[in-house]
Design an enzyme around this catalytic site. Structure first.
Site, PDB file in Angstrom:
ATOM      1  N   LEU A  17       0.821  -1.219   0.000  1.00  0.00           N
ATOM      2  CA  LEU A  17       0.000   0.000   0.000  1.00  0.00           C
ATOM      3  C   LEU A  17       0.853   1.266   0.000  1.00  0.00           C
ATOM      4  O   LEU A  17       0.486   2.260  -0.629  1.00  0.00           O
ATOM      5  CB  LEU A  17      -0.942  -0.001   1.217  1.00  0.00           C
ATOM      6  N   SER A 130      -6.984  -0.490  10.186  1.00  0.00           N
ATOM      7  CA  SER A 130      -7.443  -1.766   9.636  1.00  0.00           C
ATOM      8  C   SER A 130      -8.870  -2.022  10.098  1.00  0.00           C
ATOM      9  O   SER A 130      -9.336  -1.415  11.079  1.00  0.00           O
ATOM     10  CB  SER A 130      -6.532  -2.885  10.154  1.00  0.00           C
ATOM     11  N   TYR A 143      -1.905  -8.175  16.645  1.00  0.00           N
ATOM     12  CA  TYR A 143      -2.060  -7.214  15.551  1.00  0.00           C
ATOM     13  C   TYR A 143      -3.285  -6.331  15.795  1.00  0.00           C
ATOM     14  O   TYR A 143      -3.221  -5.106  15.671  1.00  0.00           O
ATOM     15  CB  TYR A 143      -2.202  -7.962  14.221  1.00  0.00           C
ATOM     16  N   LYS A 147      -3.576  -2.256  16.216  1.00  0.00           N
ATOM     17  CA  LYS A 147      -4.385  -1.394  15.338  1.00  0.00           C
ATOM     18  C   LYS A 147      -5.503  -0.704  16.119  1.00  0.00           C
ATOM     19  O   LYS A 147      -5.914   0.393  15.769  1.00  0.00           O
ATOM     20  CB  LYS A 147      -4.947  -2.210  14.165  1.00  0.00           C
ATOM     21  N   THR A 178      -1.520  -7.520  -1.002  1.00  0.00           N
ATOM     22  CA  THR A 178      -0.109  -7.162  -0.784  1.00  0.00           C
ATOM     23  C   THR A 178       0.603  -8.375  -0.179  1.00  0.00           C
ATOM     24  O   THR A 178      -0.025  -9.389   0.121  1.00  0.00           O
ATOM     25  CB  THR A 178       0.020  -5.983   0.208  1.00  0.00           C
TER      26      THR A 178
HETATM   27  N1  LIG Z   1      -2.680  -6.056   3.399  1.00  0.00           N
HETATM   28  C1  LIG Z   1      -3.803  -5.964   4.072  1.00  0.00           C
HETATM   29  O1  LIG Z   1      -4.741  -6.753   3.864  1.00  0.00           O
HETATM   30  C2  LIG Z   1      -3.978  -4.881   5.098  1.00  0.00           C
HETATM   31  C3  LIG Z   1      -5.251  -4.720   5.670  1.00  0.00           C
HETATM   32  C4  LIG Z   1      -5.448  -3.712   6.598  1.00  0.00           C
HETATM   33  C5  LIG Z   1      -4.405  -2.861   6.935  1.00  0.00           C
HETATM   34  N2  LIG Z   1      -3.174  -3.052   6.376  1.00  0.00           N
HETATM   35  C6  LIG Z   1      -2.106  -2.117   6.778  1.00  0.00           C
HETATM   36  O2  LIG Z   1      -1.626  -1.487   5.612  1.00  0.00           O
HETATM   37  C7  LIG Z   1      -0.290  -1.032   5.847  1.00  0.00           C
HETATM   38  C8  LIG Z   1       0.588  -1.457   4.689  1.00  0.00           C
HETATM   39  O3  LIG Z   1       0.648  -2.875   4.675  1.00  0.00           O
HETATM   40  P1  LIG Z   1       0.795  -3.701   3.324  1.00  0.00           P
HETATM   41  O4  LIG Z   1      -0.443  -4.474   3.142  1.00  0.00           O
HETATM   42  O5  LIG Z   1       1.269  -2.819   2.239  1.00  0.00           O
HETATM   43  O6  LIG Z   1       1.911  -4.731   3.798  1.00  0.00           O
HETATM   44  P2  LIG Z   1       3.350  -5.088   3.205  1.00  0.00           P
HETATM   45  O7  LIG Z   1       3.275  -5.283   1.734  1.00  0.00           O
HETATM   46  O8  LIG Z   1       3.798  -6.195   4.081  1.00  0.00           O
HETATM   47  O9  LIG Z   1       4.215  -3.767   3.474  1.00  0.00           O
HETATM   48  C9  LIG Z   1       4.529  -3.381   4.766  1.00  0.00           C
HETATM   49  C10 LIG Z   1       5.443  -2.182   4.663  1.00  0.00           C
HETATM   50  O10 LIG Z   1       5.746  -1.715   5.997  1.00  0.00           O
HETATM   51  C11 LIG Z   1       7.169  -1.625   6.094  1.00  0.00           C
HETATM   52  N3  LIG Z   1       7.643  -1.758   7.459  1.00  0.00           N
HETATM   53  C12 LIG Z   1       7.422  -2.782   8.321  1.00  0.00           C
HETATM   54  N4  LIG Z   1       8.056  -2.532   9.482  1.00  0.00           N
HETATM   55  C13 LIG Z   1       8.682  -1.342   9.340  1.00  0.00           C
HETATM   56  C14 LIG Z   1       9.493  -0.546  10.180  1.00  0.00           C
HETATM   57  N5  LIG Z   1       9.826  -0.933  11.431  1.00  0.00           N
HETATM   58  N6  LIG Z   1       9.964   0.644   9.716  1.00  0.00           N
HETATM   59  C15 LIG Z   1       9.648   1.034   8.458  1.00  0.00           C
HETATM   60  N7  LIG Z   1       8.911   0.330   7.599  1.00  0.00           N
HETATM   61  C16 LIG Z   1       8.428  -0.851   8.044  1.00  0.00           C
HETATM   62  C17 LIG Z   1       7.700  -2.718   5.188  1.00  0.00           C
HETATM   63  O11 LIG Z   1       9.051  -2.491   4.918  1.00  0.00           O
HETATM   64  P3  LIG Z   1      10.094  -3.714   4.600  1.00  0.00           P
HETATM   65  O12 LIG Z   1       9.989  -3.949   3.122  1.00  0.00           O
HETATM   66  O13 LIG Z   1      11.420  -3.172   5.037  1.00  0.00           O
HETATM   67  O14 LIG Z   1       9.649  -4.912   5.400  1.00  0.00           O
HETATM   68  C18 LIG Z   1       6.788  -2.518   3.991  1.00  0.00           C
HETATM   69  O15 LIG Z   1       7.197  -1.425   3.237  1.00  0.00           O
HETATM   70  C19 LIG Z   1       0.119  -1.631   7.196  1.00  0.00           C
HETATM   71  O16 LIG Z   1      -0.025  -0.662   8.219  1.00  0.00           O
HETATM   72  C20 LIG Z   1      -0.878  -2.748   7.394  1.00  0.00           C
HETATM   73  O17 LIG Z   1      -1.051  -3.078   8.754  1.00  0.00           O
HETATM   74  C21 LIG Z   1      -2.935  -4.036   5.476  1.00  0.00           C
END
Ligand SMILES: NC(=O)c1ccc[n+]([C@@H]2O[C@H](COP(=O)([O-])OP(=O)(O)OC[C@H]3O[C@@H](n4cnc5c(N)ncnc54)[C@H](OP(=O)(O)O)[C@@H]3O)[C@@H](O)[C@H]2O)c1
Length: 231
Positions: A17, A130, A143, A147, A178
Site C-alpha cells: 500500500l 485496519s 495485531y 491497530k 499485498t
Molecule cells: N494487506 C492488508 O490486507 C492490510 C489490511 C489492513 C491494513 N493493512 C495495513 O496497511 C499497511 C501497509 O501494509 P501492506 O499491506 O502494504 O503490507 P506489506 O506489503 O507487508 O508492506 C509493509 C510495509 O511496511 C514496512 N515496514 C514494516 N516494518 C517497518 C518498520 N519498522 N519501519 C519502516 N517500515 C516498516 C515494510 O518495509 P520492509 O519492506 O522493510 O519490510 C513494507 O514497506 C500496514 O499498516 C498494514 O497493517 C494491510
C-alpha cells in the site's frame, strides 16, 4: 488539504500500500513525495525521494523530520502482521513487536512531524489502520491490539492537532492484495484503489475512510446487539 503541490511523506513506501500511496500522490499532483523505507535501495518508483527510515528507530525518525522540513502530509503506513494464538509461548513478544511498529511508530512519527506540519500551515496526517482495529480473529490478537491502539491514538492526535490546523484521517481496510496477505485465499482490494480512496478522503478533510465492504460492515455492526467482534 489539496494533494496538488502537497509535499507527502510515506512510511513503508517500498512495497504494498505504501508504494501505491506514493504512486497515487504523484498522480494527484503532489510537488514532492518522500518514500521512506528501511532499505531505501528497494524503492523502485520513479519521481520519489527515498529516505532511510525504520519507524522504531528514534534517531532515524528525528533525522527524517529534520531532513524533510517541507512536508505537508504525513502518511503513517508502515506495519507488520505476525499471527500468533494468544496462548502461544511467543504471543506477548509478538504483540510487543507489532505495538512497536504499528502503534509507537505512528506516535513517534507524528510527534516528530507535527511541528513541521504546523510550520507549513497545518497540513494533514493519514494513519493506515485496519478493519482489525475493531475486530479480533484467531491469531490476530496482537495485531488487532496494535491497530486498536493506533485507532485510539489517531483520534487523540486529531483532537490535539486541531489547534494547529492539522487534520487527521483514519483509513480502515480489510484485505488488500499485498505481501501481508500473500497465501490468504479471500477476495482482496487492489492497493491502488485503496490508495486513491484514502487520498480522496484526505482531500475532503474526512476523519475516516472505510475502504471496503468489510470495513463498512464491521463498523456498522459495532452498535448493534451482534457486533462483529463478538464472534
Ligand atoms: N494487506 C492488508 O490486507 C492490510 C489490511 C489492513 C491494513 N493493512 C495495513 O496497511 C499497511 C501497509 O501494509 P501492506 O499491506 O502494504 O503490507 P506489506 O506489503 O507487508 O508492506 C509493509 C510495509 O511496511 C514496512 N515496514 C514494516 N516494518 C517497518 C518498520 N519498522 N519501519 C519502516 N517500515 C516498516 C515494510 O518495509 P520492509 O519492506 O522493510 O519490510 C513494507 O514497506 C500496514 O499498516 C498494514 O497493517 C494491510
Amino acid at each position: 488539504m489539496k494533494l496538488k503541490n502537497a509535499v507527502v511523506f510515506i512510511t513503508g513506501a517500498n512495497r504494498g500500500l505504501g508504494r501505491a500511496l506514493a504512486q497515487a500522490a504523484l498522480a494527484a499532483g503532489a510537488a514532492k513525495v518522500y518514500a521512506a523505507a528501511r532499505d531505501p535501495a528497494g524503492i523502485d518508483l520513479p519521481g520519489v525521494v527515498p529516505v532511510a527510515l525504520d519507524v522504531t528507530d528514534a534517531a532515524q525518525v528525528a533525522a527524517a523530520a529534520a531532513q524533510c522540513a517541507d512536508v505537508t502530509l504525513l502518511i503513517n503506513n508502515a506495519g507488520i502482521l505476525e499471527g500468533a494464538p494468544v496462548l502461544a509461548d511467543d504471543a506477548i513478544a509478538t504483540a510487543r513487536r507489532q505495538l512497536e511498529t504499528n502503534f509507537f511508530g505512528v506516535w513517534a512519527l507524528t510527534q516528530a512531524f507535527a511541528p513541521v506540519l504546523q510550520a507549513n500551515g497545518g497540513g494533514a496526517v493519514l494513519n493506515v489502520l485496519s478493519v482489525l482495529s475493531w475486530l479480533t480473529m484467531p491469531g490476530t490478537a496482537g495485531y488487532s491490539a496494535s491497530k486498536a491502539a493506533a485507532w485510539a491514538l489517531s483520534n487523540g492526535l486529531r483532537a490535539e492537532l486541531k489547534a494547529q490546523g492539522t487534520r487527521v484521517t483514519n483509513l480502515h481496510v480489510g484485505y488488500m492484495d499485498t505481501d501481508m496477505t500473500r497465501g490468504l485465499d479471500t477476495p482482496k482490494s487492489a492497493p491502488a484503489d485503496v490508495a486513491r480512496l484514502a487520498l480522496e478522503g484526505v482531500e475532503a478533510g474526512n476523519f475516516e475512510v472505510l475502504a471496503d465492504d468489510i470495513s463498512r460492515h464491521v463498523k456498522q455492526s459495532l452498535s448493534t446487539p451482534t457486533p462483529a467482534y463478538a464472534g
